[in-house]
Design a protein around this motif. Structure first.
Motif, PDB file in Angstrom:
ATOM      1  N   LEU A 306      34.266   9.664  17.509  1.00 25.58           N
ATOM      2  CA  LEU A 306      33.583   8.573  16.823  1.00 25.58           C
ATOM      3  C   LEU A 306      32.069   8.711  16.973  1.00 25.58           C
ATOM      4  CD1 LEU A 306      35.921   5.579  17.749  1.00 25.58           C
ATOM      5  CD2 LEU A 306      35.862   6.902  15.628  1.00 25.58           C
ATOM      6  N   GLN A 307      31.347   7.952  16.173  1.00 28.53           N
ATOM      7  CA  GLN A 307      29.901   8.142  16.074  1.00 28.53           C
ATOM      8  C   GLN A 307      29.150   7.849  17.374  1.00 28.53           C
ATOM      9  OE1 GLN A 307      27.782   6.754  12.597  1.00 28.53           O
ATOM     10  NE2 GLN A 307      29.678   6.627  11.402  1.00 28.53           N
ATOM     11  N   ASP A 328      30.676  11.039   7.469  1.00 29.65           N
ATOM     12  CA  ASP A 328      30.409   9.649   7.099  1.00 29.65           C
ATOM     13  C   ASP A 328      30.817   8.670   8.198  1.00 29.65           C
ATOM     14  OD1 ASP A 328      29.438  10.453   4.647  1.00 29.65           O
ATOM     15  OD2 ASP A 328      31.380  10.266   3.642  1.00 29.65           O
ATOM     16  N   THR A 329      31.970   8.928   8.809  1.00 30.74           N
ATOM     17  CA  THR A 329      32.485   7.978   9.798  1.00 30.74           C
ATOM     18  C   THR A 329      32.768   8.612  11.160  1.00 30.74           C
ATOM     19  OG1 THR A 329      34.752   8.332   9.015  1.00 30.74           O
ATOM     20  CG2 THR A 329      33.512   6.491   8.046  1.00 30.74           C
ATOM     21  N   ILE A 330      33.096   9.903  11.185  1.00 31.59           N
ATOM     22  CA  ILE A 330      33.428  10.561  12.443  1.00 31.59           C
ATOM     23  C   ILE A 330      32.734  11.913  12.540  1.00 31.59           C
ATOM     24  CG2 ILE A 330      35.683   9.443  12.681  1.00 31.59           C
ATOM     25  CD1 ILE A 330      36.957  12.012  11.629  1.00 31.59           C
TER      26      ILE A 330
END
Length: 467
Positions: A306-307, A328-330
């Protein structure tokens, strides 16, 4: 692999206000959502959030750290991931000599039988190595286990790892957490081969008494607990690999030496024992697989993060070397790290092609086969390379959340939680999600096998081969 707890009578009894409990609780949930990819992996968001809210609703009144800690263990269980650990702060640890409140026994669950394996208290007539526990203070062992199991986090919906991890001293510690301080311990026990139930009173001990010097029994030794090569006969060999940790063995030399022997002896059947292998250093399980398959395959669908943990660590050498990149998300680890010729930072070389074994393989597994041990079993399963004997692996077939972890400290209770951040997704599509590699032949380690120090899975494999 599993973090149990220590406690004090003084600090553990000081109560924390409901407001502060809620703040700690919500901080933990937020951090799990931001860093742990297992929270919603197996159970949907709505159901998981309902369970989280139900636990939150129990925080309406002040609690001791110990009481709150117990609630948080239920939350950790919702991650469906056995790598997540939780612990009380050091200064809340049990003070020497304060409370004699622990069952003085170590135990092991053999199939459905809870067996005493060590006594750290007084010598008591009737308490011997291998005696079976039937009940404690009129609570049957199945009733007790039903209360203890929810406090043990596990991968997916697996149960066999709980059967393993409830053993040792964990049983005594969890029993104390669930049932509180009991001034006396009335046991019901049974000897092997007897139907008679004996009632025995045994005094509780201090936590600090759990030391090797106080152990009353000689420990039983099993071959699956050591790195071992054994030629059974002119066509069968046994290879035990109880760990993939770089601290436990020089795996490179051990594998090379063992497979040279396998090659020189012209072994036709290899029994490979990972029933005690709880994982270790990434890349070692892949090296062992490389000795069993000439083909380089894609091990992982993807390896993600995760970010929040990615941005915190992206400038570190390991992240750069493994080509981590944010989407974009991970964040995802580099494509080249997904295959079985990648050995992480161990920098192993591929085995000599002449030493790659092409004969029949029989892999021995159990609920203690976890993390990298379970990934090795998954590799052998996904390539249809082995016959599996034993019990369902403790790690899931489709991978785990482990690797780099982040430690958070809750502001008021000071409870510490280690959150694993890397999602290793094996390149498989299991029919049943959240379960381990299943055995082709189910063979538990029985009560009798424990008593006589037999490796039941190994003996079954030899019988299967020689039939």
């Amino acid at each position: 692999m599993i973090a149990i707890f220590c406690f004090t009578t003084v600090n553990a009894q000081k109560k924390i206000s409901s407001k502060k409990l809620h703040e700690d609780f919500d901080y933990l949930i937020e951090e799990l959502q931001l860093q742990h990819q297992g929270l919603y992996q197996y159970v949907g968001v709505q159901q998981t959030d309902r369970e989280i809210d139900s636990i939150r609703q129990t925080l309406q009144n002040p609690m001791t750290r110990l009481e709150f800690y117990k609630k948080l263990r239920y939350v950790i269980g919702l991650t469906n991931e056995g790598h997540t650990s939780i612990a009380l702060p050091n200064w809340t640890m049990f003070k020497i000599g304060i409370s004699k409140s622990f069952l003085p026994l170590a135990v092991k669950l053999c199939d459905q039988d809870l067996i005493v394996t060590q006594n750290f208290g007084k010598d008591i007539n009737g308490i011997t190595n291998g005696v079976k526990l039937i009940a404690i203070n009129d609570k049957t062992i199945p009733e007790i286990l039903e209360q203890l199991y929810p406090l043990i986090p596990t991968d997916g919906f697996n149960e066999t790892s709980k059967h393993e991890w409830v053993g040792g001293l964990h049983f005594s510690l969890l029993y104390r957490l669930v049932y509180g301080k009991e001034k006396k311990l009335e046991l019901q026990v049974q000897e092997f081969g007897s139907n008679a139930i004996k009632k025995i009173s045994i005094p509780p001990i201090r936590f600090t008494t759990f030391k090797n010097k106080n152990a009353k029994f000689k420990s039983k030794h099993f071959d699956y607990q050591e790195f071992k090569f054994e030629a059974i006969n002119d066509s069968i060999a046994y290879l035990s690999v109880p760990s993939f940790s770089r601290d436990d063995s020089n795996h490179k030399d051990f594998f090379q030496t063992s497979f040279k022997k396998i090659d020189s002896l012209n072994i036709k059947h290899l029994i490979l024992d990972v029933q005690a292998n709880g994982g270790g250093t990434e890349g070692t399980e892949t090296l062992l697989f490389s000795y069993l398959s000439k083909e380089v395959i894609q091990k992982y669908k993807q390896v993600t993060m995760l970010q929040k943990p990615y941005h915190k660590n992206k400038h570190k050498h390991g992240y750069i070397e493994d080509d981590w990149a944010i989407g974009d998300t991970i964040a995802k680890r580099g494509e080249y790290t997904l295959f079985t010729d990648y050995y992480s930072d161990l920098y192993y070389e591929k085995p000599d092609p002449e030493l790659i074994y092409s004969g029949k393989v029989y892999v021995l597994i159990s609920g203690a086969t976890f993390s990298g041990g379970a990934e090795f079993a998954s590799l052998m399963k996904m390539t249809d390379r082995a016959v599996f004997i034993g019990e369902e692996t403790g790690g899931t077939y489709e991978g785990n959340v482990s690797g780099y972890s982040e430690t958070i400290t809750l502001p008021y209770s000071k409870v510490e939680v280690d959150i694993p951040t890397v999602h290793f997704q094996m390149n498989v599509s299991p029919e049943i999600k959240g379960r381990g590699v299943m055995p082709d032949f189910k063979v538990p380690q029985s009560w009798e096998a424990y008593l006589y120090m037999k490796n039941a899975k190994k003996e079954f494999a030899i019988e299967l081969i020689t039939e």
